[in-house]
Design a protein around this motif. Structure first.
Motif, PDB file in Angstrom:
ATOM      1  N   SER B  39     -21.305  11.065   1.315  1.00 30.07           N
ATOM      2  CA  SER B  39     -20.672   9.782   1.646  1.00 30.07           C
ATOM      3  C   SER B  39     -19.315   9.682   0.958  1.00 30.07           C
ATOM      4  O   SER B  39     -19.164  10.083  -0.196  1.00 30.07           O
ATOM      5  N   GLY B  40     -18.343   9.171   1.693  1.00 30.07           N
ATOM      6  CA  GLY B  40     -17.019   8.976   1.102  1.00 30.07           C
ATOM      7  C   GLY B  40     -16.167  10.223   1.072  1.00 30.07           C
ATOM      8  O   GLY B  40     -15.088  10.233   0.484  1.00 30.07           O
ATOM      9  N   CYS B  41     -16.622  11.303   1.733  1.00 29.69           N
ATOM     10  CA  CYS B  41     -15.846  12.549   1.681  1.00 29.69           C
ATOM     11  C   CYS B  41     -14.704  12.532   2.675  1.00 29.69           C
ATOM     12  O   CYS B  41     -13.846  13.411   2.658  1.00 29.69           O
ATOM     13  N   GLY B  42     -14.692  11.556   3.584  1.00 31.30           N
ATOM     14  CA  GLY B  42     -13.597  11.463   4.545  1.00 31.30           C
ATOM     15  C   GLY B  42     -13.966  11.916   5.943  1.00 31.30           C
ATOM     16  O   GLY B  42     -13.110  11.944   6.837  1.00 31.30           O
ATOM     17  N   LYS B  43     -15.249  12.245   6.172  1.00 34.61           N
ATOM     18  CA  LYS B  43     -15.593  12.805   7.484  1.00 34.61           C
ATOM     19  C   LYS B  43     -15.453  11.788   8.615  1.00 34.61           C
ATOM     20  O   LYS B  43     -14.939  12.116   9.678  1.00 34.61           O
ATOM     21  N   SER B  44     -15.864  10.543   8.363  1.00 30.65           N
ATOM     22  CA  SER B  44     -15.708   9.535   9.418  1.00 30.65           C
ATOM     23  C   SER B  44     -14.239   9.194   9.634  1.00 30.65           C
ATOM     24  O   SER B  44     -13.787   9.039  10.777  1.00 30.65           O
ATOM     25  N   LEU B 219     -15.125  17.423   1.251  1.00 28.44           N
ATOM     26  CA  LEU B 219     -15.489  16.890  -0.067  1.00 28.44           C
ATOM     27  C   LEU B 219     -14.260  16.210  -0.660  1.00 28.44           C
ATOM     28  O   LEU B 219     -13.189  16.817  -0.720  1.00 28.44           O
ATOM     29  N   ASN B 220     -14.437  14.963  -1.055  1.00 28.66           N
ATOM     30  CA  ASN B 220     -13.343  14.195  -1.666  1.00 28.66           C
ATOM     31  C   ASN B 220     -12.055  14.248  -0.846  1.00 28.66           C
ATOM     32  O   ASN B 220     -10.970  14.410  -1.401  1.00 28.66           O
ATOM     33  N   GLY B 221     -12.182  14.150   0.456  1.00 29.16           N
ATOM     34  CA  GLY B 221     -10.998  14.110   1.307  1.00 29.16           C
ATOM     35  C   GLY B 221     -10.390  15.464   1.607  1.00 29.16           C
ATOM     36  O   GLY B 221      -9.357  15.556   2.258  1.00 29.16           O
ATOM     37  N   GLU B 222     -11.032  16.529   1.113  1.00 32.88           N
ATOM     38  CA  GLU B 222     -10.496  17.866   1.383  1.00 32.88           C
ATOM     39  C   GLU B 222     -11.452  18.646   2.275  1.00 32.88           C
ATOM     40  O   GLU B 222     -12.669  18.453   2.192  1.00 32.88           O
TER      41      GLU B 222
END
Lengths: 216, 250
Positions: B39-44, B219-222
């Motif tokens: 959650s919050g990794c940026g996938k959505s 992961l973390n937007g990367e």
């Protein structure tokens, strides 16, 4: 539903079938070499073993892929685990066939007698392997169970081969080496048939999740 | 036919919070690509950038490029773009006041199509593609809400397909469904890739493993790793991917 898993299982059946055909081709070739005592042919078949090893790797890779990506459970899982074990059995059967070619490397001719029971053993053992693979493909318990009966027949033939060779070796000590080698061949074929019963045991495991010894 | 997507140096923010950091990714046509990550990794956010939904949120910002079939999506009218890029959401969301039929053709009508026969053909074709036709053909005038959860989700897929997109984005399309409905949707996704480029976001890794041709781990937007699914799940290159898929963090 579960199309990739079903397709993967069909791929495994097909790969094992092809692997079995390769083992059959090699065992037949090695038996021919034993009868002709052709050393060049023996070397050819020994090199062919690599093809069986390649098949074993392919089966294992497909099983690993299916387990990692399709999360098989229950019977699906048993089918995949069994495919891995069957590929190991087939690989050993290939090795046993090659061991016959390796015997030809060392054996001095001509043959001490015309081979009768050893070719019958090879034919029966091959039939068992094919029957085991058919039982795996069709999940046929009856075919699997029947392998125990056939294994007894191969064991019986093996005993007869040993007894006949023993009599010849006692009569003619000069063929002692060849007699020993031929009894090894008998032993390899008897082991070959035992591996075929393992295939049948896997089929029973797939169908029932229970274990049964088809090689008593 | 599906179209390829090229994502270049994509960055996205919610206010001062940067949720995507320099994503470069090629998304093959007629292929199912799964995006996984905690959650919050940026996938959505990532999929919402692809149909330009992200930028509609107040305070949001996007940088970088997304090329759809050779053309930058930022140079296109968002309305036209969203015809080419369909989206299916986590919760089935049929329009509650509309019948099954009206739900399917809602988008096409919005685009100006009025011919009744054409609309009927589109409805049947879309429902067939969504593997729902046989279950609803005798009750097309019933409310969309009369269907089960899994059927509602397939109705939403039919609605997305009706406008003939080339890319289908799916954000957790099966997470609100039971296992049987999930398997239906997964089977459908595999069929649809013949005609569409499919990008599916899921935090169900097993689902990604089952249906995707390639998988990307965020992961973390990367973007940590993107490769063939069979490799990601048997021999990932990056230790962080391995830790995530084996359940050792996240």
């Amino acid at each position: 539903m579960r199309q990739p898993l079903n397709e993967g299982q069909l791929v495994l059946i097909e790969l094992l079938k092809k692997m079995g055909e390769e083992v059959e081709r090699i065992l037949k070739g090695c038996m021919q070499t034993l009868i002709s005592l052709d050393r060049a042919q023996a070397e050819f078949w020994i090199a062919e073993d690599q093809k069986i090893n390649d098949f074993e790797r392919q089966v294992d890779d497909e099983c690993v892929r299916l387990i990692a990506t399709q999360q098989p459970v229950a019977k699906d899982l048993r089918k995949i685990i069994s495919a891995m074990k069957i590929s190991t059995d087939l690989e050993r059967m290939g090795d046993l066939a090659i061991d016959i070619a390796k015997i030809v490397r060392r054996m001095e001719g001509p043959l001490l007698k015309q081979l009768v029971d050893i070719p019958i053993m090879a034919e029966k053992a091959l039939g068992m392997m094919k029957q085991g693979l058919e039982a795996y493909a069709s999940e046929d318990m009856e075919l699997a169970n029947d392998l125990a009966v056939q294994d007894d027949q191969v064991d019986h033939l093996y005993k007869r081969v040993l007894r006949d060779l023993l009599v010849i070796m006692m009569e003619k000590p000069e063929v002692l080496d060849q007699g020993m080698y031929l009894s090894f061949v008998g032993r390899y074929l008897e082991r070959f048939a035992d591996h075929a019963t393992n295939i049948g045991e896997n089929v029973i495991y797939i169908a029932t999740a229970g274990r049964q010894d088809l090689n008593k | 036919m599906g179209h390829t997507l090229s994502v270049r140096q994509l960055e996205a923010w919610y206010g001062s919070n940067q949720t995507l950091k320099g994503i470069n990714m090629e998304i093959a046509s007629n292929h199912v690509t799964a995006i996984i990550g905690p959650s919050g990794c940026g996938k959505s956010t990532f999929v919402r950038c692809i149909n330009r939904m992200h930028e509609t949120l107040p305070g949001s910002k996007v940088k970088g490029e997304i090329i759809l079939d050779g053309e930058s999506i930022y140079e296109q009218d968002p309305v036209v773009l969203r015809k080419m890029v369909g989206m299916v959401f986590q919760k089935p969301n049929p329009f509650p006041s509309m019948s099954i039929y009206e739900n399917v053709v809602a988008g096409v009508r919005l685009n100006g199509m009025r011919n009744k026969k054409t609309l009927q053909d589109i409805a049947e074709k879309s429902l067939r593609m969504a593997a729902l036709w046989d279950e609803v053909k005798d009750r097309l005038n019933y409310s969309g809400m009369s269907l089960s959860g899994g059927q509602q989700q397939r109705l939403c897929i039919a609605r997305a397909l009706a406008v003939e997109p080339s890319v289908l984005l799916m954000d957790e399309p099966a997470s609100a469904l039971d296992p049987i409905a999930t398997m239906h949707i997964e089977g459908l996704v595999r069929q649809l890739k013949e005609d569409y480029t499919i990008l599916i976001v899921t935090h169900n890794m097993q689902q990604a493993a089952r249906i995707a041709d390639s998988t990307a781990f965020f992961l973390n937007g990367e973007l940590v790793e993107h490769g063939p699914t069979s490799e990601i799940f048997t021999n990932p290159n990056d230790k962080r991917t391995e830790d995530y898929i084996t359940g050792r963090f996240g």
